[in-house]
Design a protein around this motif. Structure first.
Motif, PDB file in Angstrom:
ATOM      1  N   ALA A 215       4.332   7.442   2.168  1.00 37.66           N
ATOM      2  CA  ALA A 215       4.282   6.362   3.150  1.00 37.66           C
ATOM      3  C   ALA A 215       3.975   5.065   2.408  1.00 37.66           C
ATOM      4  O   ALA A 215       3.227   5.052   1.439  1.00 37.66           O
ATOM      5  N   ASN A 216       4.576   3.986   2.869  1.00 39.31           N
ATOM      6  CA  ASN A 216       4.378   2.666   2.266  1.00 39.31           C
ATOM      7  C   ASN A 216       4.191   1.634   3.374  1.00 39.31           C
ATOM      8  O   ASN A 216       4.853   1.700   4.402  1.00 39.31           O
ATOM      9  N   MET A 217       3.313   0.687   3.141  1.00 40.08           N
ATOM     10  CA  MET A 217       3.129  -0.450   4.050  1.00 40.08           C
ATOM     11  C   MET A 217       3.246  -1.704   3.208  1.00 40.08           C
ATOM     12  O   MET A 217       2.545  -1.851   2.206  1.00 40.08           O
TER      13      MET A 217
ATOM     14  N   ILE B 181       0.868  -1.174   0.000  1.00 41.55           N
ATOM     15  CA  ILE B 181       0.000   0.000   0.000  1.00 41.55           C
ATOM     16  C   ILE B 181       0.907   1.227   0.000  1.00 41.55           C
ATOM     17  O   ILE B 181       1.800   1.335   0.839  1.00 41.55           O
ATOM     18  N   GLU B 182       0.693   2.128  -0.950  1.00 39.17           N
ATOM     19  CA  GLU B 182       1.510   3.328  -1.067  1.00 39.17           C
ATOM     20  C   GLU B 182       0.624   4.565  -1.068  1.00 39.17           C
ATOM     21  O   GLU B 182      -0.478   4.541  -1.615  1.00 39.17           O
ATOM     22  N   TYR B 183       1.141   5.639  -0.465  1.00 37.34           N
ATOM     23  CA  TYR B 183       0.405   6.903  -0.458  1.00 37.34           C
ATOM     24  C   TYR B 183       1.410   8.044  -0.583  1.00 37.34           C
ATOM     25  O   TYR B 183       2.480   8.011   0.031  1.00 37.34           O
ATOM     26  N   ALA B 184       1.073   9.036  -1.374  1.00 41.49           N
ATOM     27  CA  ALA B 184       1.915  10.225  -1.518  1.00 41.49           C
ATOM     28  C   ALA B 184       1.028  11.463  -1.404  1.00 41.49           C
ATOM     29  O   ALA B 184      -0.106  11.477  -1.898  1.00 41.49           O
ATOM     30  N   TYR B 185       1.555  12.491  -0.747  1.00 36.07           N
ATOM     31  CA  TYR B 185       0.824  13.742  -0.564  1.00 36.07           C
ATOM     32  C   TYR B 185       1.748  14.890  -0.947  1.00 36.07           C
ATOM     33  O   TYR B 185       2.848  15.030  -0.392  1.00 36.07           O
ATOM     34  N   ALA B 186       1.311  15.705  -1.898  1.00 39.72           N
ATOM     35  CA  ALA B 186       2.112  16.838  -2.364  1.00 39.72           C
ATOM     36  C   ALA B 186       1.934  18.024  -1.417  1.00 39.72           C
ATOM     37  O   ALA B 186       0.832  18.525  -1.228  1.00 39.72           O
TER      38      ALA B 186
END
Length: 70
Positions: free
Chosen positions: A34-36, A20-25
């Protein structure tokens, strides 16, 4: 995401992995990420994200970071 079967004819030697990956500009050049990562071996599976995998072992990893382009 994926399912691995290293030796499909020799029993439960596979594994399942999920990422699971998330990116916030924050701005045009800066972002947070963040990665799980989850890894679940079958009873005879020895896959590992790091180190030597033990039979049937599960591993979870969390990473976080910031990226800035100059």
């Amino acid at each position: 995401m994926g399912v691995y079967n290293a030796n499909a004819g020799a029993g439960q030697t596979g594994a399942q992995k999920y990422i699971i990956e998330y990116a916030y500009a924050l701005s045009k050049r800066t972002s947070l990420n963040a990665n799980m990562l989850f890894l679940k071996n079958s009873s005879g599976g020895r896959f590992a994200w790091y180190g030597d995998g033990a039979l049937g072992q599960r591993q979870n990893i969390f990473t976080a970071g910031i990226t800035h382009a100059f």
